[in-house]
Scaffold this motif. Structure first.
Motif, PDB file in Angstrom:
ATOM      1  N   LEU A   1      -9.105   3.980   2.050  1.00 42.03           N
ATOM      2  CA  LEU A   1      -7.972   4.033   2.990  1.00 42.03           C
ATOM      3  C   LEU A   1      -8.027   2.723   3.768  1.00 42.03           C
ATOM      4  O   LEU A   1      -8.852   2.577   4.673  1.00 42.03           O
ATOM      5  N   ALA A   2      -7.204   1.768   3.385  1.00 44.44           N
ATOM      6  CA  ALA A   2      -7.308   0.417   3.970  1.00 44.44           C
ATOM      7  C   ALA A   2      -6.244   0.231   5.063  1.00 44.44           C
ATOM      8  O   ALA A   2      -6.469   0.606   6.213  1.00 44.44           O
ATOM      9  N   THR A   3      -5.059  -0.291   4.709  1.00 41.90           N
ATOM     10  CA  THR A   3      -3.993  -0.391   5.733  1.00 41.90           C
ATOM     11  C   THR A   3      -3.384   0.974   6.020  1.00 41.90           C
ATOM     12  O   THR A   3      -2.715   1.164   7.030  1.00 41.90           O
ATOM     13  N   GLY A   4      -3.559   1.896   5.065  1.00 37.72           N
ATOM     14  CA  GLY A   4      -2.956   3.228   5.198  1.00 37.72           C
ATOM     15  C   GLY A   4      -1.613   3.350   4.483  1.00 37.72           C
ATOM     16  O   GLY A   4      -1.078   4.453   4.351  1.00 37.72           O
ATOM     17  N   GLY A   5      -1.094   2.232   3.997  1.00 37.83           N
ATOM     18  CA  GLY A   5       0.237   2.250   3.372  1.00 37.83           C
ATOM     19  C   GLY A   5       0.330   3.214   2.188  1.00 37.83           C
ATOM     20  O   GLY A   5       1.288   3.995   2.092  1.00 37.83           O
ATOM     21  N   SER A   6      -0.664   3.173   1.297  1.00 37.49           N
ATOM     22  CA  SER A   6      -0.616   4.034   0.099  1.00 37.49           C
ATOM     23  C   SER A   6      -0.723   5.507   0.489  1.00 37.49           C
ATOM     24  O   SER A   6      -0.044   6.368  -0.081  1.00 37.49           O
TER      25      SER A   6
ATOM     26  N   ASP B   1      -8.564   9.542  -2.809  1.00 35.63           N
ATOM     27  CA  ASP B   1      -8.524   8.104  -3.096  1.00 35.63           C
ATOM     28  C   ASP B   1      -9.793   7.531  -2.475  1.00 35.63           C
ATOM     29  O   ASP B   1     -10.122   7.886  -1.341  1.00 35.63           O
TER      30      ASP B   1
ATOM     31  N   ILE C   1      -4.571   9.646  -6.200  1.00 33.53           N
ATOM     32  CA  ILE C   1      -3.689   8.480  -6.164  1.00 33.53           C
ATOM     33  C   ILE C   1      -4.181   7.506  -7.235  1.00 33.53           C
ATOM     34  O   ILE C   1      -5.324   7.010  -7.172  1.00 33.53           O
ATOM     35  N   LEU C   2      -3.334   7.273  -8.244  1.00 34.07           N
ATOM     36  CA  LEU C   2      -3.693   6.328  -9.313  1.00 34.07           C
ATOM     37  C   LEU C   2      -3.822   4.929  -8.719  1.00 34.07           C
ATOM     38  O   LEU C   2      -3.058   4.579  -7.822  1.00 34.07           O
ATOM     39  N   ARG C   3      -4.731   4.149  -9.334  1.00 37.76           N
ATOM     40  CA  ARG C   3      -5.717   4.536 -10.328  1.00 37.76           C
ATOM     41  C   ARG C   3      -6.988   5.112  -9.703  1.00 37.76           C
ATOM     42  O   ARG C   3      -7.608   6.016 -10.242  1.00 37.76           O
TER      43      ARG C   3
HETATM   44  O1  LIG Z   1      -4.493   1.615   2.392  1.00 42.24           O
HETATM   45  P1  LIG Z   1      -3.870   0.609   1.496  1.00 42.24           P
HETATM   46  O2  LIG Z   1      -3.747  -0.726   2.136  1.00 42.24           O
HETATM   47  O3  LIG Z   1      -2.586   1.068   0.901  1.00 42.24           O
HETATM   48  O4  LIG Z   1      -4.909   0.347   0.323  1.00 42.24           O
HETATM   49  C1  LIG Z   1      -5.602   1.370  -0.318  1.00 42.24           C
HETATM   50  C2  LIG Z   1      -5.142   1.517  -1.739  1.00 42.24           C
HETATM   51  O5  LIG Z   1      -5.507   0.350  -2.488  1.00 42.24           O
HETATM   52  C3  LIG Z   1      -6.282   0.728  -3.624  1.00 42.24           C
HETATM   53  O6  LIG Z   1      -5.486   0.961  -4.728  1.00 42.24           O
HETATM   54  P2  LIG Z   1      -4.735  -0.253  -5.488  1.00 42.24           P
HETATM   55  O7  LIG Z   1      -3.375  -0.464  -4.933  1.00 42.24           O
HETATM   56  O8  LIG Z   1      -5.647  -1.424  -5.550  1.00 42.24           O
HETATM   57  O9  LIG Z   1      -4.499   0.346  -6.904  1.00 42.24           O
HETATM   58  P3  LIG Z   1      -5.554   0.767  -8.039  1.00 42.24           P
HETATM   59  O10 LIG Z   1      -6.144   2.064  -7.593  1.00 42.24           O
HETATM   60  O11 LIG Z   1      -4.708   0.882  -9.235  1.00 42.24           O
HETATM   61  O12 LIG Z   1      -6.604  -0.293  -8.163  1.00 42.24           O
HETATM   62  C4  LIG Z   1      -6.935   2.012  -3.162  1.00 42.24           C
HETATM   63  O13 LIG Z   1      -7.423   2.781  -4.223  1.00 42.24           O
HETATM   64  C5  LIG Z   1      -5.851   2.685  -2.380  1.00 42.24           C
HETATM   65  O14 LIG Z   1      -4.952   3.413  -3.171  1.00 42.24           O
END
Ligand SMILES: O=P(O)(O)OC[C@H]1O[C@H](OP(=O)(O)OP(=O)(O)O)[C@H](O)[C@@H]1O
Ligand SMILES: O=c1cc[nH]c(=O)[nH]1
Ligand SMILES: [Mg+2]
Length: 209
Positions: free
Chosen positions: A134-139, A131, A77-79
Motif C-alpha cells: 500500500l504505497a500512495t494508496g491509489g490502487s 496486495d 489486486i493483480l499482479r
Molecule cells: O499504493 P499505490 O501507489 O497505488 O501502489 C501500490 C500498488 O503498486 C504495486 O502494483 P503495480 O502497479 O506495480 O502492479 P503489479 O502488481 O502488476 O506489479 C502494488 O502491488 C500495488 O498494487
C-alpha cells in the motif's frame, strides 16, 4: 483507528526475511504467502458466527458455530496480490475470489484499471482485499471504489507493508475500511516506492525485472 499493525513475532520475523537484499524469487513467494496466512488469521478474528445444528459423531444433535451469512470474497489486486493468494486461501478454502487488475503508471503513480471480475451477491459478502504493498494508496482506493460501486458494504484490506501516506489517504477516502498490515514503514521515495519497503513486490513474486 482502522489500521491494525500485526506485531506477532512470526509475522515480524518473516517480514524481516523478505526485506533482505538478493532474496530469491522462491523465498520471497513463500514468505509472501506465509505472512498472507498470518494476517488473514488476524483480519478474520471478529467475523460473526451463528449457531448451526449438526448430527455429531455419536448420532446426537449438536449445536456448533459456523460463519454467518454469504461469507467472504477474497479480492487479489493483480499482479502482486496473487502472491498472497495461496496463503490466504489456506485459511479460507471455500471463499469466492473477485479479481481486479490495476497497474500503477510509473510516472504519474496513478492506477490504471485493466480487469474487474467480481463474484455475485457481493453486497452480502465481506471483501478481503489483498496486495503486498500500500504505497500512495491509489490502487487500493480505486479497488475499494469498484467494490462499493458493485454494492459491497464491508471491506477489509490486508497488505504486507504500508506507507503512512497510503494509509492516511485510504482511510480518508474510505473511513469505514479496516487495514491489516505487518508494518507501516517510514515514507515514500521520489518514485513512489515504500522506504524501507520490499522493493517492487510484483517483480519479486513473478521474477520480472
Ligand atoms: O499504493 P499505490 O501507489 O497505488 O501502489 C501500490 C500498488 O503498486 C504495486 O502494483 P503495480 O502497479 O506495480 O502492479 P503489479 O502488481 O502488476 O506489479 C502494488 O502491488 C500495488 O498494487
Ligand atoms: O514500494 C512499492 C510501491 C509500489 N509497488 C511496489 O511493489 N513497491
Ligand atoms: Mg509492480
Amino acid at each position: 483507528m482502522a489500521i491494525h499493525v500485526i506485531t506477532h513475532p512470526l509475522v515480524q520475523h518473516k517480514l524481516g526475511l523478505m526485506r533482505a537484499f538478493g532474496i530469491s524469487t522462491k523465498s520471497f513467494r513463500e514468505l509472501c504467502s506465509e505472512v498472507g496466512t498470518l494476517l488473514t488469521y488476524e483480519a478474520t478474528k471478529n467475523i460473526p458466527l451463528e449457531d448451526n445444528e449438526i448430527t455429531s459423531w455419536d448420532g446426537n444433535k449438536l449445536n456448533v458455530q459456523h460463519i454467518k451469512g454469504k461469507k467472504i470474497t477474497v479480492v487479489p489486486i493483480l499482479r502482486a496480490g496473487l502472491g498472497m493468494m495461496d496463503g490466504v486461501m489456506q485459511l479460507l478454502p471455500a471463499a469466492k475470489v473477485s479479481v481486479v487488475g490495476l497497474q500503477r503508471n510509473e510516472e504519474t503513480l496513478e492506477p490504471i484499471p485493466y480487469f474487474e471480475k467480481l463474484v455475485g451477491n457481493i453486497e452480502q459478502r465481506l471483501s478481503l482485499v489483498i496486495d503486498p504493498m500500500l504505497a500512495t494508496g491509489g490502487s487500493m482506493i480505486a479497488t475499494i471504489d469498484m467494490l462499493k460501486k458493485a454494492g459491497c458494504k464491508e471491506i477489509k484490506v490486508i497488505v504486507l507493508v504500508a506507507a503512512p501516506e497510503g494509509v492516511e489517504k485510504t482511510l480518508a477516502a474510505h473511513p469505514d475500511v479496516e487495514i491489516f498490515t505487518a508494518a507501516v514503514d517510514s515514507h515514500l521515495n521520489e518514485k513512489g516506492y515504500i522506504v524501507p519497503g520490499l522493493g517492487d513486490a510484483g517483480d519479486k513474486i513473478f521474477g520480472t525485472v
